[in-house]
Enzyme design. Structure first.
Site, PDB file in Angstrom:
ATOM      1  N   ASP A  82       0.834  -1.298   0.126  1.00  0.00           N
ATOM      2  CA  ASP A  82       0.544   0.002   0.232  1.00  0.00           C
ATOM      3  C   ASP A  82       1.270   0.843  -0.073  1.00  0.00           C
ATOM      4  O   ASP A  82       2.111   1.764  -0.890  1.00  0.00           O
ATOM      5  CB  ASP A  82      -1.127  -0.482   1.303  1.00  0.00           C
ATOM      6  CG  ASP A  82      -1.843   0.850   1.148  1.00  0.00           C
ATOM      7  OD1 ASP A  82      -2.201   1.460   0.618  1.00  0.00           O
ATOM      8  OD2 ASP A  82      -2.991  -0.107   0.270  1.00  0.00           O
ATOM      9  N   LYS A 159      -3.163  -0.904  -7.073  1.00  0.00           N
ATOM     10  CA  LYS A 159      -4.401  -0.232  -6.571  1.00  0.00           C
ATOM     11  C   LYS A 159      -4.244   1.440  -6.764  1.00  0.00           C
ATOM     12  O   LYS A 159      -3.371   1.846  -6.374  1.00  0.00           O
ATOM     13  CB  LYS A 159      -4.286  -0.657  -4.542  1.00  0.00           C
ATOM     14  CG  LYS A 159      -5.656   1.066  -3.698  1.00  0.00           C
ATOM     15  CD  LYS A 159      -5.063   0.049  -2.747  1.00  0.00           C
ATOM     16  CE  LYS A 159      -5.884   1.345  -2.151  1.00  0.00           C
ATOM     17  NZ  LYS A 159      -5.787   1.005  -0.394  1.00  0.00           N
ATOM     18  N   ASP A 161      -4.915   4.712  -5.956  1.00  0.00           N
ATOM     19  CA  ASP A 161      -6.250   5.877  -4.517  1.00  0.00           C
ATOM     20  C   ASP A 161      -6.491   7.484  -5.284  1.00  0.00           C
ATOM     21  O   ASP A 161      -6.148   7.269  -6.669  1.00  0.00           O
ATOM     22  CB  ASP A 161      -5.450   6.475  -3.734  1.00  0.00           C
ATOM     23  CG  ASP A 161      -5.941   6.072  -2.167  1.00  0.00           C
ATOM     24  OD1 ASP A 161      -7.391   6.811  -2.649  1.00  0.00           O
ATOM     25  OD2 ASP A 161      -5.382   5.582  -1.197  1.00  0.00           O
ATOM     26  N   SER A 193     -10.034   3.605  -6.421  1.00  0.00           N
ATOM     27  CA  SER A 193     -10.944   4.276  -4.945  1.00  0.00           C
ATOM     28  C   SER A 193     -12.247   5.433  -5.965  1.00  0.00           C
ATOM     29  O   SER A 193     -12.248   6.071  -4.408  1.00  0.00           O
ATOM     30  CB  SER A 193     -10.145   4.453  -4.019  1.00  0.00           C
ATOM     31  OG  SER A 193      -8.982   3.592  -3.811  1.00  0.00           O
ATOM     32  N   ARG A 218     -12.941   0.548  -4.325  1.00  0.00           N
ATOM     33  CA  ARG A 218     -13.197   0.875  -3.164  1.00  0.00           C
ATOM     34  C   ARG A 218     -14.125   2.370  -3.426  1.00  0.00           C
ATOM     35  O   ARG A 218     -14.257   3.012  -3.892  1.00  0.00           O
ATOM     36  CB  ARG A 218     -12.387   1.852  -2.222  1.00  0.00           C
ATOM     37  CG  ARG A 218     -10.912   0.641  -1.782  1.00  0.00           C
ATOM     38  CD  ARG A 218     -11.892  -0.089  -0.895  1.00  0.00           C
ATOM     39  NE  ARG A 218     -11.873   0.895   0.179  1.00  0.00           N
ATOM     40  CZ  ARG A 218     -11.406   1.750   1.102  1.00  0.00           C
ATOM     41  NH1 ARG A 218     -10.187   1.442   1.086  1.00  0.00           N
ATOM     42  NH2 ARG A 218     -12.064   2.857   1.968  1.00  0.00           N
ATOM     43  N   ASP A 222     -12.377   4.055   4.477  1.00  0.00           N
ATOM     44  CA  ASP A 222     -10.992   3.150   5.159  1.00  0.00           C
ATOM     45  C   ASP A 222     -11.091   2.385   6.702  1.00  0.00           C
ATOM     46  O   ASP A 222     -12.396   3.208   7.168  1.00  0.00           O
ATOM     47  CB  ASP A 222     -10.147   3.330   5.247  1.00  0.00           C
ATOM     48  CG  ASP A 222      -9.403   4.128   3.909  1.00  0.00           C
ATOM     49  OD1 ASP A 222      -9.535   4.111   3.220  1.00  0.00           O
ATOM     50  OD2 ASP A 222      -8.069   4.424   4.022  1.00  0.00           O
TER      51      ASP A 222
END
Length: 432
Positions: A82, A159, A161, A193, A218, A222
């Site tokens: 991450d 991923k 964000d 996200s 997402r 969180d």
């Protein structure tokens, strides 16, 4: 920009995508693996805390645990970095580089290590000036270059964000990254996200379009290491299930965030509940815990074979909440392949075990069917349960009872699972 204008921009951009935007053939079932963020956050102090800082050593050790402790064989195959892996500056060529002290061998060497153990590597980026942790982000002009960098390193999942970016930049950048990843020729699962930064709901979020761009996304806040956090996610997802549930399916999944089982905030019963509810939601199963020190009880929950079989069901239909009782008992159902179903009986009570009595008929199962029922956690099998039969389950406070139902006999008409609203607003398994 007004919501309608933003929605129109998203639509225009998405319609310009090539038809291969989503169909990269990946994530046909919800991805499973391990992710660093919830447990290890942005701990970069390797001098004071070398065992737990974000470094290549942490990921080497977690890869070893996935490969050697029975996780890989069950489907936990991704090991995902991450935030906070990168150096604070791009190099002279404008390329992202890992922190040289914490990742001295580079991301390609880490990917090789992971791949040699039959696993896959995921990485984190952010569509913005900076990542959420303050590291270099991916501006629009960097999208193609960063996609090529990730592919060259051997990355298998990204991923992306959305900190430090505007709605307009997200509407351009998320589809552009989908194109850029596909153009590399390397299979890279794409986790967005985007909807979480736009409130997660229409009209700002168009899930039909999102499913053509991303493999998973997402939607909401969180997760934190607490039962309150788990409940807030469950509440949001099932309050909005009419919007969210049809969006999920093979290749495109809602992501309620990481599994925190094995950490500090959940009791044993609550841990079992998170696993069951994430499974009925057809959620990605991305653990964020220390696999080097995980307790036998937490490991048993996460390695439950029948649970994983249900989560990975090939139909890929997300489950729904069908009962919400005034005395804080809820029932969820997920239709599965071969006319099977998963049922979750969930207690929000905080007093004592509760005996809940119902029947499959009350839960909208077809008349005159007979099922074999297996308790997913206990393993006990109940044979020949008829739709009309009343039964009782005892549910512990903040706990679940989860059943796997397989039909032994069905009505004469063929059984097909479809998405259909029951008169009371719940999910109705349907005969066609």
């Amino acid at each position: 920009m007004e919501a309608a204008g933003l929605s129109g921009l998203v639509l225009a951009l998405a319609l310009a995508l090539p038809s291969v935007a989503l169909e990269n053939g990946l994530a046909r079932t919800p991805p499973m693996g391990w992710m660093s963020w919830e447990r290890f956050r942005c701990n970069v102090d390797c001098q004071a805390d070398p065992r737990n800082c974000i470094s290549e050593q942490l990921f080497f050790e977690m890869a070893d645990r996935l490969a050697e402790d029975g996780w890989r064989e069950l489907g936990y195959e991704y090991i995902n970095l991450d935030d906070c892996w990168a150096a604070k500056q791009r190099d002279v060529a404008g390329q992202l580089v890992p922190d040289p002290k914490r990742f001295p061998r580079g991301i390609k060497a880490l990917a090789d290590y992971v791949h040699a153990r039959g696993l896959k590597l995921g990485i984190y980026g952010d569509l913005g000036i900076f990542t959420c942790g303050g590291y270099p982000g991916t501006m629009l002009e960097n999208v193609k270059q960063d996609a090529q960098t990730f592919a060259a390193w051997g990355v298998d999942m990204l991923k992306l964000d959305g900190c430090y970016s505007s709605a307009e930049e997200q509407a351009k950048g998320y589809p552009e990254m989908a194109r850029a990843l596909n153009a590399t020729g390397r299979p890279i699962v794409y986790s967005c996200s985007w909807p979480a930064y736009q409130g997660g709901l229409p009209p700002q979020v168009n899930y039909t379009i999102l499913a053509e761009i991303c493999n998973l996304w997402r939607n909401y806040d969180d997760i934190q290491d607490s039962w309150d956090s788990v409940l807030s996610i469950v509440d949001w997802f099932f309050t909005n299930q009419d919007v969210l549930q049809p969006a999920a399916g093979p290749g495109h999944w809602n992501d309620p965030d990481m599994l925190i089982i094995g950490n500090f905030g959940l009791s044993y019963e609550q841990s079992r509940s998170q696993m069951a509810l994430w499974t009925v939601m057809a959620s990605p199963l991305l653990m964020s815990t220390d696999l080097r020190t995980i307790s036998p009880e937490a490991k048993e929950i996460l390695q439950n074979r029948l649970m994983i079989q249900i989560n990975q069901d090939p139909l890929g239909i997300q489950g729904r909440r069908i009962v919400k009782e005034k005395y804080n008992i809820e029932v969820f159902v997920r239709p599965l392949a071969q006319a099977a179903s998963a049922l979750v009986f969930f207690s929000r009570r905080t007093d004592m075990p509760f005996r809940y009595t119902t029947s499959l008929a009350k839960l909208h199962f077809p008349e005159d069917a007979v099922y074999e029922v297996q308790d997913v956690y206990v393993g006990k099998i109940i044979g020949d349960l008829k739709t009309a039969d009343n039964f009782s389950v005892v549910i512990n406070p903040s706990g679940v009872v989860m059943w796997y139902l397989h039909p032994k006999t069905l009505p004469v008409q063929p059984w097909h699972v479809v998405r259909q609203q029951a008169p009371g607003g719940g999910y109705r398994p349907a005969l066609l």
